[in-house]
Design a protein around this motif. Structure first.
Motif, PDB file in Angstrom:
ATOM      1  N   LEU A  31      -3.179  -6.668   4.282  1.00  0.00           N
ATOM      2  CA  LEU A  31      -1.736  -6.701   4.515  1.00  0.00           C
ATOM      3  C   LEU A  31      -1.338  -8.070   5.064  1.00  0.00           C
ATOM      4  O   LEU A  31      -2.151  -8.765   5.668  1.00  0.00           O
ATOM      5  CB  LEU A  31      -1.333  -5.615   5.510  1.00  0.00           C
ATOM      6  N   SER A  40      -8.261   4.278   2.165  1.00  0.00           N
ATOM      7  CA  SER A  40      -8.053   3.223   1.167  1.00  0.00           C
ATOM      8  C   SER A  40      -7.239   2.048   1.715  1.00  0.00           C
ATOM      9  O   SER A  40      -6.985   1.088   1.001  1.00  0.00           O
ATOM     10  CB  SER A  40      -7.352   3.792  -0.075  1.00  0.00           C
ATOM     11  N   LEU A  41      -6.831   2.127   2.974  1.00  0.00           N
ATOM     12  CA  LEU A  41      -6.017   1.068   3.571  1.00  0.00           C
ATOM     13  C   LEU A  41      -6.884   0.105   4.367  1.00  0.00           C
ATOM     14  O   LEU A  41      -7.593   0.501   5.279  1.00  0.00           O
ATOM     15  CB  LEU A  41      -4.939   1.665   4.484  1.00  0.00           C
ATOM     16  N   ASP A  42      -6.809  -1.166   3.999  1.00  0.00           N
ATOM     17  CA  ASP A  42      -7.495  -2.223   4.735  1.00  0.00           C
ATOM     18  C   ASP A  42      -6.426  -3.125   5.336  1.00  0.00           C
ATOM     19  O   ASP A  42      -5.708  -3.818   4.613  1.00  0.00           O
ATOM     20  CB  ASP A  42      -8.405  -3.022   3.796  1.00  0.00           C
ATOM     21  N   TRP A  76       0.860  -1.180   0.000  1.00  0.00           N
ATOM     22  CA  TRP A  76       0.000   0.000   0.000  1.00  0.00           C
ATOM     23  C   TRP A  76       0.895   1.227   0.000  1.00  0.00           C
ATOM     24  O   TRP A  76       1.961   1.242   0.583  1.00  0.00           O
ATOM     25  CB  TRP A  76      -0.888   0.006   1.246  1.00  0.00           C
ATOM     26  N   GLU A  77       0.458   2.260  -0.685  1.00  0.00           N
ATOM     27  CA  GLU A  77       1.134   3.551  -0.611  1.00  0.00           C
ATOM     28  C   GLU A  77       0.083   4.639  -0.693  1.00  0.00           C
ATOM     29  O   GLU A  77      -0.939   4.478  -1.347  1.00  0.00           O
ATOM     30  CB  GLU A  77       2.185   3.711  -1.715  1.00  0.00           C
ATOM     31  N   ILE A 125      -5.618   1.277  12.442  1.00  0.00           N
ATOM     32  CA  ILE A 125      -5.486   2.393  11.507  1.00  0.00           C
ATOM     33  C   ILE A 125      -5.242   3.681  12.281  1.00  0.00           C
ATOM     34  O   ILE A 125      -4.413   4.498  11.886  1.00  0.00           O
ATOM     35  CB  ILE A 125      -6.758   2.534  10.621  1.00  0.00           C
ATOM     36  N   PHE A 154       5.743  -0.705   8.243  1.00  0.00           N
ATOM     37  CA  PHE A 154       5.078   0.553   7.913  1.00  0.00           C
ATOM     38  C   PHE A 154       6.169   1.617   7.869  1.00  0.00           C
ATOM     39  O   PHE A 154       6.893   1.806   8.847  1.00  0.00           O
ATOM     40  CB  PHE A 154       4.027   0.862   8.991  1.00  0.00           C
ATOM     41  N   PHE A 157      -5.760   7.204   4.559  1.00  0.00           N
ATOM     42  CA  PHE A 157      -5.916   5.877   5.148  1.00  0.00           C
ATOM     43  C   PHE A 157      -7.281   5.241   4.884  1.00  0.00           C
ATOM     44  O   PHE A 157      -7.499   4.093   5.215  1.00  0.00           O
ATOM     45  CB  PHE A 157      -5.642   5.944   6.651  1.00  0.00           C
TER      46      PHE A 157
END
Length: 143
Positions: A98, A92-94, A85-86, A124, A104, A90
């Motif tokens: 991962l 869009s981060l699940d 992820w980039e 998160i 990180f 956040f």
């Protein structure tokens, strides 16, 4: 969290001209002045490059994400660590997407890494708080 001594020193050097404090920082770290007229050591040559011979590739390679793209393009056979992820948003981060263990990292600085051994141990919200703390860190004042 950096020590008070570190924060005071870092705050002080930001008031100085860039070239001066880079030379000062070199002298403190190396316990001698840099010879920029005839640089011999690796560190002197790096310091010389900071003041002379600026090249766009140096800035591009300092960007971790951009550097991965450049290396992959130059030689697809080189193993480059995968980015899962980039971004900065956040939403869009699940975390479930991962791996169980991951790192990180901030793209803009060094020393801004969190090794996560179990993704269940991080949220998160914790990552966002850490991101905000890292963004307040001005890397160029601590070279």
């Amino acid at each position: 969290m950096p020590s008070l001594k570190y924060r005071v020193f870092s705050g002080f050097v930001t008031l100085l001209p860039l070239k001066f404090w880079l030379k000062l920082f070199f002298a403190i770290r190396m316990r001698r002045l840099a010879d920029l007229n005839e640089p011999r050591t690796f560190n002197e040559k790096i310091m010389y490059r900071k003041f002379n011979g600026r090249n766009d590739i140096f800035s591009r390679m300092a960007d971790k994400i951009e550097a991965k793209k450049i290396v992959k393009k130059l030689n697809g056979k080189i193993s480059v660590p995968r980015s899962f992820w980039e971004g900065n948003d956040f939403s869009s981060l699940d975390l479930n997407n991962l791996p169980a263990k991951f790192v990180f990292k901030a793209n803009h600085a060094s020393g801004t890494n969190l090794i996560v051994l179990n993704r269940e141990d991080v949220s998160i919200e914790q990552l966002m708080k850490l991101r905000d703390e890292w963004f307040r860190h001005e890397q160029h004042h601590t070279m």
